[in-house]
Design a protein around this motif. Structure first.
Motif, mmCIF file in Angstrom:
data_model
loop_
_atom_site.group_PDB
_atom_site.id
_atom_site.type_symbol
_atom_site.label_atom_id
_atom_site.label_comp_id
_atom_site.label_asym_id
_atom_site.label_seq_id
_atom_site.Cartn_x
_atom_site.Cartn_y
_atom_site.Cartn_z
ATOM 1 N N HIS A 105 -5.362 -3.423 -8.652
ATOM 2 C CA HIS A 105 -5.638 -2.003 -8.402
ATOM 3 C C HIS A 105 -6.203 -1.790 -6.998
ATOM 4 O O HIS A 105 -6.170 -0.683 -6.468
ATOM 5 N N ARG A 159 -5.686 4.371 -0.090
ATOM 6 C CA ARG A 159 -6.366 5.674 -0.095
ATOM 7 C C ARG A 159 -7.539 5.707 0.874
ATOM 8 O O ARG A 159 -7.785 6.712 1.540
ATOM 9 N N GLU A 215 0.834 -1.203 0.000
ATOM 10 C CA GLU A 215 0.000 0.000 0.000
ATOM 11 C C GLU A 215 0.868 1.252 0.000
ATOM 12 O O GLU A 215 0.600 2.199 -0.740
ATOM 13 N N ALA A 223 2.303 1.677 -3.408
ATOM 14 C CA ALA A 223 1.294 2.149 -4.359
ATOM 15 C C ALA A 223 1.082 3.650 -4.225
ATOM 16 O O ALA A 223 0.971 4.365 -5.231
ATOM 17 N N LEU A 224 1.056 4.149 -2.992
ATOM 18 C CA LEU A 224 0.895 5.588 -2.792
ATOM 19 C C LEU A 224 2.125 6.366 -3.240
ATOM 20 O O LEU A 224 2.028 7.532 -3.621
ATOM 21 N N LYS A 245 3.379 0.780 -9.511
ATOM 22 C CA LYS A 245 2.198 0.286 -10.232
ATOM 23 C C LYS A 245 2.029 -1.209 -9.977
ATOM 24 O O LYS A 245 2.982 -1.972 -10.031
ATOM 25 N N GLU A 303 -3.990 0.124 -4.154
ATOM 26 C CA GLU A 303 -4.017 1.580 -4.072
ATOM 27 C C GLU A 303 -5.345 2.072 -3.489
ATOM 28 O O GLU A 303 -5.377 3.003 -2.681
#
Length: 61
Positions: free
Chosen positions: A35, A42, A22, A25-26, A30, A38
């Motif tokens: 998906h 968030r 995580e 991803a932030l 990629k 991410e």
């Protein structure tokens, strides 16, 4: 056009527990096959920010 955002106590710190994936991803890594990493990160950030902001609003009122 310059827009400024005023955030009361914007220099306060908050703690968020993220997995390594995580955090990556932030940071911009990629994960094309997942998906949700991410999205999860968030959501965690938004929850902490909302909780912190709501707590501040309670102390102001």
């Amino acid at each position: 056009m310059t827009t400024s955002v005023r955030i009361p106590q914007g220099d306060d710190t908050v703690k968020v527990e993220l997995t390594v994936k995580e955090a990556m991803a932030l940071a911009g890594a990629k994960f094309p096959n997942n998906h949700n990493i991410e999205i999860s990160a968030r959501k965690k950030l938004n929850l902490v920010i909302d909780d912190h902001y709501i707590e501040e609003q309670r102390t102001v009122n």
